[in-house]
Write a protein that holds these residues in place. Sequence first.
Motif, mmCIF file in Angstrom:
data_model
loop_
_atom_site.group_PDB
_atom_site.id
_atom_site.type_symbol
_atom_site.label_atom_id
_atom_site.label_comp_id
_atom_site.label_asym_id
_atom_site.label_seq_id
_atom_site.Cartn_x
_atom_site.Cartn_y
_atom_site.Cartn_z
ATOM 1 N N GLY A 19 0.824 -1.202 0.000
ATOM 2 C CA GLY A 19 0.000 0.000 0.000
ATOM 3 C C GLY A 19 0.857 1.249 0.000
ATOM 4 N N PRO A 20 0.242 2.434 -0.028
ATOM 5 C CA PRO A 20 0.990 3.697 -0.161
ATOM 6 C C PRO A 20 1.964 3.980 0.975
ATOM 7 N N ARG A 21 1.752 3.405 2.165
ATOM 8 C CA ARG A 21 2.706 3.616 3.252
ATOM 9 C C ARG A 21 3.806 2.558 3.264
ATOM 10 N N SER A 22 3.722 1.601 2.356
ATOM 11 C CA SER A 22 4.678 0.494 2.330
ATOM 12 C C SER A 22 5.787 0.733 1.310
ATOM 13 N N THR A 23 6.926 0.086 1.571
ATOM 14 C CA THR A 23 8.060 0.140 0.645
ATOM 15 C C THR A 23 8.649 -1.253 0.494
ATOM 16 N N ALA A 24 8.777 -1.688 -0.751
ATOM 17 C CA ALA A 24 9.485 -2.932 -1.066
ATOM 18 C C ALA A 24 10.923 -2.567 -1.417
ATOM 19 N N VAL A 25 11.860 -3.069 -0.633
ATOM 20 C CA VAL A 25 13.267 -2.741 -0.835
ATOM 21 C C VAL A 25 13.905 -3.765 -1.761
ATOM 22 N N HIS A 26 14.621 -3.297 -2.747
ATOM 23 C CA HIS A 26 15.309 -4.069 -3.782
ATOM 24 C C HIS A 26 14.349 -4.466 -4.904
ATOM 25 N N ALA A 27 13.414 -5.380 -4.649
ATOM 26 C CA ALA A 27 12.455 -5.807 -5.678
ATOM 27 C C ALA A 27 13.185 -6.113 -6.987
ATOM 28 N N THR A 28 14.240 -6.881 -6.878
ATOM 29 C CA THR A 28 15.128 -7.107 -8.026
ATOM 30 C C THR A 28 14.596 -8.169 -8.982
ATOM 31 N N HIS A 29 14.070 -9.255 -8.433
ATOM 32 C CA HIS A 29 13.663 -10.386 -9.264
ATOM 33 C C HIS A 29 12.152 -10.583 -9.117
ATOM 34 N N LEU A 30 11.403 -9.931 -9.991
ATOM 35 C CA LEU A 30 9.947 -9.910 -9.893
ATOM 36 C C LEU A 30 9.303 -10.572 -11.099
ATOM 37 N N THR A 31 8.143 -11.154 -10.865
ATOM 38 C CA THR A 31 7.307 -11.614 -11.974
ATOM 39 C C THR A 31 6.452 -10.444 -12.452
ATOM 40 N N GLU A 32 5.806 -10.616 -13.586
ATOM 41 C CA GLU A 32 4.901 -9.573 -14.076
ATOM 42 C C GLU A 32 3.760 -9.338 -13.090
ATOM 43 N N VAL A 33 3.287 -10.422 -12.462
ATOM 44 C CA VAL A 33 2.228 -10.269 -11.459
ATOM 45 C C VAL A 33 2.733 -9.452 -10.277
ATOM 46 N N ASP A 34 3.963 -9.691 -9.852
ATOM 47 C CA ASP A 34 4.548 -8.918 -8.756
ATOM 48 C C ASP A 34 4.564 -7.424 -9.091
ATOM 49 N N VAL A 35 4.996 -7.117 -10.304
ATOM 50 C CA VAL A 35 5.064 -5.716 -10.727
ATOM 51 C C VAL A 35 3.686 -5.073 -10.683
ATOM 52 N N GLU A 36 2.682 -5.796 -11.145
ATOM 53 C CA GLU A 36 1.321 -5.266 -11.119
ATOM 54 C C GLU A 36 0.824 -5.051 -9.691
ATOM 55 N N LEU A 37 1.094 -5.994 -8.813
ATOM 56 C CA LEU A 37 0.630 -5.869 -7.429
ATOM 57 C C LEU A 37 1.281 -4.679 -6.735
ATOM 58 N N LEU A 38 2.569 -4.486 -6.944
ATOM 59 C CA LEU A 38 3.256 -3.348 -6.345
ATOM 60 C C LEU A 38 2.752 -2.035 -6.927
ATOM 61 N N GLY A 39 2.597 -2.008 -8.247
ATOM 62 C CA GLY A 39 2.152 -0.781 -8.896
ATOM 63 C C GLY A 39 0.726 -0.406 -8.558
ATOM 64 N N ARG A 40 -0.190 -1.359 -8.654
ATOM 65 C CA ARG A 40 -1.604 -1.066 -8.394
ATOM 66 C C ARG A 40 -1.856 -0.676 -6.942
ATOM 67 N N SER A 41 -1.036 -1.174 -6.022
ATOM 68 C CA SER A 41 -1.212 -0.836 -4.611
ATOM 69 C C SER A 41 -0.551 0.487 -4.235
ATOM 70 N N GLY A 42 0.240 1.063 -5.157
ATOM 71 C CA GLY A 42 0.942 2.304 -4.852
ATOM 72 C C GLY A 42 2.095 2.122 -3.887
ATOM 73 N N THR A 43 2.573 0.894 -3.760
ATOM 74 C CA THR A 43 3.703 0.612 -2.870
ATOM 75 C C THR A 43 4.977 1.249 -3.418
ATOM 76 N N HIS A 44 5.713 1.945 -2.553
ATOM 77 C CA HIS A 44 7.012 2.469 -2.961
ATOM 78 C C HIS A 44 7.981 1.302 -3.186
ATOM 79 N N VAL A 45 8.955 1.537 -4.048
ATOM 80 C CA VAL A 45 10.030 0.561 -4.257
ATOM 81 C C VAL A 45 11.349 1.290 -4.100
ATOM 82 N N CYS A 46 12.159 0.823 -3.159
ATOM 83 C CA CYS A 46 13.450 1.447 -2.893
ATOM 84 C C CYS A 46 14.547 0.690 -3.626
ATOM 85 N N MET A 47 15.164 1.379 -4.572
ATOM 86 C CA MET A 47 16.283 0.801 -5.299
ATOM 87 C C MET A 47 17.585 1.193 -4.603
ATOM 88 N N CYS A 48 18.503 0.246 -4.493
ATOM 89 C CA CYS A 48 19.801 0.474 -3.850
ATOM 90 C C CYS A 48 20.896 0.001 -4.808
#
Length: 441
Positions: A260-289
Amino acid sequence: MPLTYWCEHAWLPDGVADGVLVEIDGERIARVTRGEPAGAERLPGLTVPGLANAHSHAFHRALRGVTQTGRGDFWTWREQMYGVAARLDPDGYLALARAVYAEMALAGITCVGEFHYLHHGPDGRPYDDPNVMGHALVEAAREAGLRIALLDACYLTGGFGEPLSGAQIRFGDGDSERWAVRAEALAAAYEGRADVEIGAAVHSVRAVPPEHVPVVAEFSHRHAAPLHAHVSEQVAENAACVEMYAATPVRILHEHGALGPRSTAVHATHLTEVDVELLGRSGTHVCMCPTTERDLADGIGPARSLFDRGAPITLGSDSHAVIDLFEEARAVELDERLASHRRGHWRAAELLTAATAAGHTSLGFPDAGMLVPGAWADLVTVRLDTVRTAGAGATPEAVVYAATAADVHSVISGGRRVVSDGRHVLGDVGAMLAETIERLR
């Protein structure tokens, strides 16, 4: 008494402007106008909002230059990291974190998201105050001049179905309910402190079984606080997760209310297409390092795809192989060039937003990272006449693609002058780091 600074150039929400007067009243920006400097303090160069380091493990700084020798992977690096973790006590952690956060301030960082799991004594027994290690981190940030989102991590297992062992023993609270009791006490200790946000973290799905994730998510919802989690950093982790639960880490977090919008997935390096959709549609931040992800040979995450689906991108220095958010920002673009064989995935302004406004929002400070009235008074000025920036112009591109942390010469954090002429108010930060790390080793 209000203070006024005259910025030779400033990056405002509508772009770069020349001759900008920023009036500060206490911790906040009171007014932003155009005009002559008159009696205002001059800030030569390009002034940008304070940077937000959205993912930090302060004690990892002791590993810089040590774990890069020889061959290995994430898992061999992790064993060396555990060795450092086993030697820290509250006083040592305060000294180390203070120096690390001062290094961040020198790099223009005014807020840190500290992903904290080093909770108890080396034998796993809680200190008399079970949150003393967390208090040390908050004190360190304050002394260094940073705001902090202390992301208290639930850490229960050493792997999928494996008990904690070795240095991991000091990370765990036994179960999520006991974690929540300790986290509630930590939150209560800082209630009403504007510069401290107590958030929550699911260390990872391998360290927090699915049935415990809702307890951590509930803490976030109850306190309207950030919730961060390491997600899909390693291919082996994903494979083990699917074998154990027949679902990816993102899918498990989704099903247990942790996105959700208050959440952050850190790295998110190896994702499926479904993973990308779930993160995007929920408005979850993604922290790249990126500097850590390439140092540990993790891989290159699908940052642009995530952003295009609706996931705001933020940046972190993570293991502190490098503390330079300009380097992290440009690496997001440059790494995608390596993966795609094409240039031009990101505009510089998008990457600078990831380092500023988006990062602050992900840490529970949505009123920071912008040079506008009412925002936190964080001003970071980058010289445009160094050997790196000379000739690049006063543009976001100059900061993202030419500057380094060494080009930051002035930092005002929450209205407080922290860095002047490239020197921190605490003194010689290099000497502080050398002394604390040598003592730790």
